[in-house]
Design a protein around this motif. Structure first.
Motif, PDB file in Angstrom:
ATOM      1  N   ASP A   7      38.362  40.615  46.857  1.00 35.21           N
ATOM      2  CA  ASP A   7      38.604  41.310  45.381  1.00 35.21           C
ATOM      3  C   ASP A   7      39.685  42.969  45.859  1.00 35.21           C
ATOM      4  N   GLU A   8      39.536  43.403  47.066  1.00 34.86           N
ATOM      5  CA  GLU A   8      41.005  43.908  47.560  1.00 34.86           C
ATOM      6  C   GLU A   8      41.742  43.000  48.316  1.00 34.86           C
ATOM      7  N   LEU A   9      41.727  41.821  48.230  1.00 29.97           N
ATOM      8  CA  LEU A   9      42.939  41.224  48.539  1.00 29.97           C
ATOM      9  C   LEU A   9      43.545  40.498  46.846  1.00 29.97           C
ATOM     10  N   VAL A  10      43.180  40.750  46.221  1.00 38.59           N
ATOM     11  CA  VAL A  10      43.700  40.110  44.787  1.00 38.59           C
ATOM     12  C   VAL A  10      44.013  41.577  44.506  1.00 38.59           C
ATOM     13  N   GLU A  11      43.433  42.921  44.179  1.00 36.22           N
ATOM     14  CA  GLU A  11      44.205  43.940  44.078  1.00 36.22           C
ATOM     15  C   GLU A  11      45.758  44.120  44.271  1.00 36.22           C
ATOM     16  N   LYS A  12      45.363  44.479  45.733  1.00 42.28           N
ATOM     17  CA  LYS A  12      46.812  44.605  46.569  1.00 42.28           C
ATOM     18  C   LYS A  12      48.004  43.125  46.359  1.00 42.28           C
ATOM     19  N   ALA A  13      46.961  41.973  46.351  1.00 39.99           N
ATOM     20  CA  ALA A  13      49.022  41.543  45.865  1.00 39.99           C
ATOM     21  C   ALA A  13      48.611  41.641  44.690  1.00 39.99           C
ATOM     22  N   ALA A  54      44.890  34.885  39.990  1.00 44.54           N
ATOM     23  CA  ALA A  54      42.819  36.103  40.435  1.00 44.54           C
ATOM     24  C   ALA A  54      44.552  37.106  40.189  1.00 44.54           C
ATOM     25  N   ALA A  55      45.405  37.566  40.654  1.00 42.03           N
ATOM     26  CA  ALA A  55      46.267  38.557  40.616  1.00 42.03           C
ATOM     27  C   ALA A  55      46.629  38.834  39.252  1.00 42.03           C
ATOM     28  N   LEU A  56      46.739  37.997  38.518  1.00 42.33           N
ATOM     29  CA  LEU A  56      47.132  37.981  36.701  1.00 42.33           C
ATOM     30  C   LEU A  56      45.563  38.071  35.942  1.00 42.33           C
ATOM     31  N   GLY A  57      44.896  38.160  37.083  1.00 40.64           N
ATOM     32  CA  GLY A  57      43.671  37.851  35.939  1.00 40.64           C
ATOM     33  C   GLY A  57      42.823  38.997  35.842  1.00 40.64           C
ATOM     34  N   LEU A  58      43.631  39.545  36.940  1.00 45.05           N
ATOM     35  CA  LEU A  58      42.901  41.194  37.538  1.00 45.05           C
ATOM     36  C   LEU A  58      43.576  42.489  36.148  1.00 45.05           C
ATOM     37  N   ARG A  59      44.979  41.798  36.661  1.00 40.93           N
ATOM     38  CA  ARG A  59      46.212  42.324  35.816  1.00 40.93           C
ATOM     39  C   ARG A  59      45.437  42.312  33.817  1.00 40.93           C
TER      40      ARG A  59
END
Length: 186
Positions: A7-13, A54-59
């Motif tokens: 989760d940390e990686l996805v958020e930072k990415a 994953a980053a797009l999904g989080l955004r």
């Protein structure tokens, strides 16, 4: 609840891709900015493209949660919520961190229609369209599909105009046009 390494990686990415773009952001930059080793990164994601997805999904999740909450705080009835969409855009444009739309950027950098990243941006836009359509239908406005498409085009146009910086109030200008469309469909 504490975030796990993934989760940390996805958020930072997500933050890094949004700020620098997708092609300009390499795995070495992500390692440096996240503090997560390449080995750990590849343990969670087999490719940079998987990390982008994953980053797009989080955004999408974060932006939808925030914007939906703000729209509901600004207006209680569907017609007012349609106009509040533009107020929320204006708030976003005024944020110091505003760097245009992550999905527009992604679709520009991955323009092939069959590419998974491009497809995810199209899905995100379809989700936006469905949300606008639901409000148009709840407001009992004429020609709901066409009106929803037009309102979405105004939103997207405001985003692009804010990106280029050639208007002091792109969201406000788009809101005036949206109000005219809504009034005509009432």
């Amino acid at each position: 609840m504490r975030k796990n390494k993934r989760d940390e990686l996805v958020e930072k990415a997500m933050e890094t891709f949004y700020r620098n773009g997708f092609h300009a952001t390499g795995m070495d930059m992500l390692v440096a900015e996240s503090g997560i080793s390449k080995t750990s990164m590849y343990k969670h994601f087999k490719s940079k493209e998987d990390l982008i997805l994953a980053a797009l999904g989080l955004r999408e999740q974060q932006f939808n949660d925030w914007s939906t909450k703000r729209v509901c705080e600004l207006a209680s009835e569907p017609k007012g919520q349609l106009l509040a969409l533009f107020d929320v855009l204006g708030e976003w444009f005024r944020e110091d961190t505003f760097k245009s739309c992550m999905f527009i950027k992604a679709s520009s950098e991955y323009p092939e229609p069959d590419h998974p990243i491009h497809q995810q941006t199209v899905e995100q836009r379809n989700t936006m369209y469905q949300g606008v359509l639901a409000l148009v239908e709840a407001a009992h406005l004429k020609n709901p599909e066409a009106l929803a498409r037009q309102l979405l085009m105004l939103q997207e146009g405001a985003i692009i105009t804010a990106h280029f910086g050639n208007s002091d109030d792109p969201a406000g200008e788009a809101k005036k046009a949206a109000k005219a469309l809504i009034d005509a469909a009432s």
